[in-house]
Design a protein around this motif. Structure first.
Motif, PDB file in Angstrom:
ATOM      1  N   ILE A  78     -73.207 -31.399   7.928  1.00  0.00           N
ATOM      2  CA  ILE A  78     -72.766 -30.330   7.046  1.00  0.00           C
ATOM      3  C   ILE A  78     -71.296 -30.565   6.754  1.00  0.00           C
ATOM      4  N   MET A  79     -70.975 -30.690   5.481  1.00  0.00           N
ATOM      5  CA  MET A  79     -69.597 -30.951   5.089  1.00  0.00           C
ATOM      6  C   MET A  79     -68.882 -29.616   4.869  1.00  0.00           C
ATOM      7  N   PRO A  80     -67.903 -29.305   5.698  1.00  0.00           N
ATOM      8  CA  PRO A  80     -67.191 -28.039   5.529  1.00  0.00           C
ATOM      9  C   PRO A  80     -66.312 -28.066   4.277  1.00  0.00           C
ATOM     10  N   THR A  81     -66.302 -26.973   3.573  1.00  0.00           N
ATOM     11  CA  THR A  81     -65.461 -26.835   2.377  1.00  0.00           C
ATOM     12  C   THR A  81     -64.732 -25.502   2.430  1.00  0.00           C
ATOM     13  N   ILE A  82     -63.649 -25.411   1.686  1.00  0.00           N
ATOM     14  CA  ILE A  82     -62.917 -24.149   1.579  1.00  0.00           C
ATOM     15  C   ILE A  82     -62.766 -23.803   0.105  1.00  0.00           C
ATOM     16  N   LEU A  83     -62.724 -22.534  -0.190  1.00  0.00           N
ATOM     17  CA  LEU A  83     -62.530 -22.100  -1.578  1.00  0.00           C
ATOM     18  C   LEU A  83     -61.123 -22.460  -2.024  1.00  0.00           C
ATOM     19  N   HIS A  84     -60.982 -22.817  -3.274  1.00  0.00           N
ATOM     20  CA  HIS A  84     -59.698 -23.221  -3.813  1.00  0.00           C
ATOM     21  C   HIS A  84     -59.377 -22.352  -5.018  1.00  0.00           C
ATOM     22  N   SER A  85     -58.160 -21.868  -5.075  1.00  0.00           N
ATOM     23  CA  SER A  85     -57.705 -21.158  -6.271  1.00  0.00           C
ATOM     24  C   SER A  85     -56.480 -21.898  -6.811  1.00  0.00           C
ATOM     25  N   ALA A  86     -56.420 -22.007  -8.119  1.00  0.00           N
ATOM     26  CA  ALA A  86     -55.325 -22.747  -8.751  1.00  0.00           C
ATOM     27  C   ALA A  86     -53.998 -22.041  -8.513  1.00  0.00           C
ATOM     28  N   TRP A  87     -52.954 -22.812  -8.250  1.00  0.00           N
ATOM     29  CA  TRP A  87     -51.637 -22.237  -8.063  1.00  0.00           C
ATOM     30  C   TRP A  87     -51.062 -21.740  -9.381  1.00  0.00           C
TER      31      TRP A  87
END
Length: 72
Positions: free
Chosen positions: A47-56
């Motif tokens: 399982i590849m862990p991912t995190i949510l990304h928001s544009a700066w």
């Protein structure tokens, strides 16, 4: 299959691509029922862990100088 609908390949490239597809047709899954998974006794599930990304910062789309007056 319409391999070269956009016309970006030369005729010989198109023939080569079709030939490679035919040679490997048993290895390709064209439908979901054809898709398989790796045996778990060879490979453990990963399982590849991912995190949510928001544009700066949101950047505007650049307007080409040649049509800048028309756009504005």
């Amino acid at each position: 299959m319409d391999i070269n609908s956009e016309g970006f390949m030369r005729l010989e490239e198109e023939k080569l691509f079709a030939h490679v597809l035919v040679l490997n047709e048993k290895a390709l899954a064209f439908e979901e029922t054809d898709r398989g998974t790796l045996r778990e006794d060879y490979f453990s599930p990963y399982i590849m862990p991912t995190i949510l990304h928001s544009a700066w910062e949101e950047i505007n789309i650049p307007i080409p100088p040649g049509i800048k007056d028309k756009v504005i």
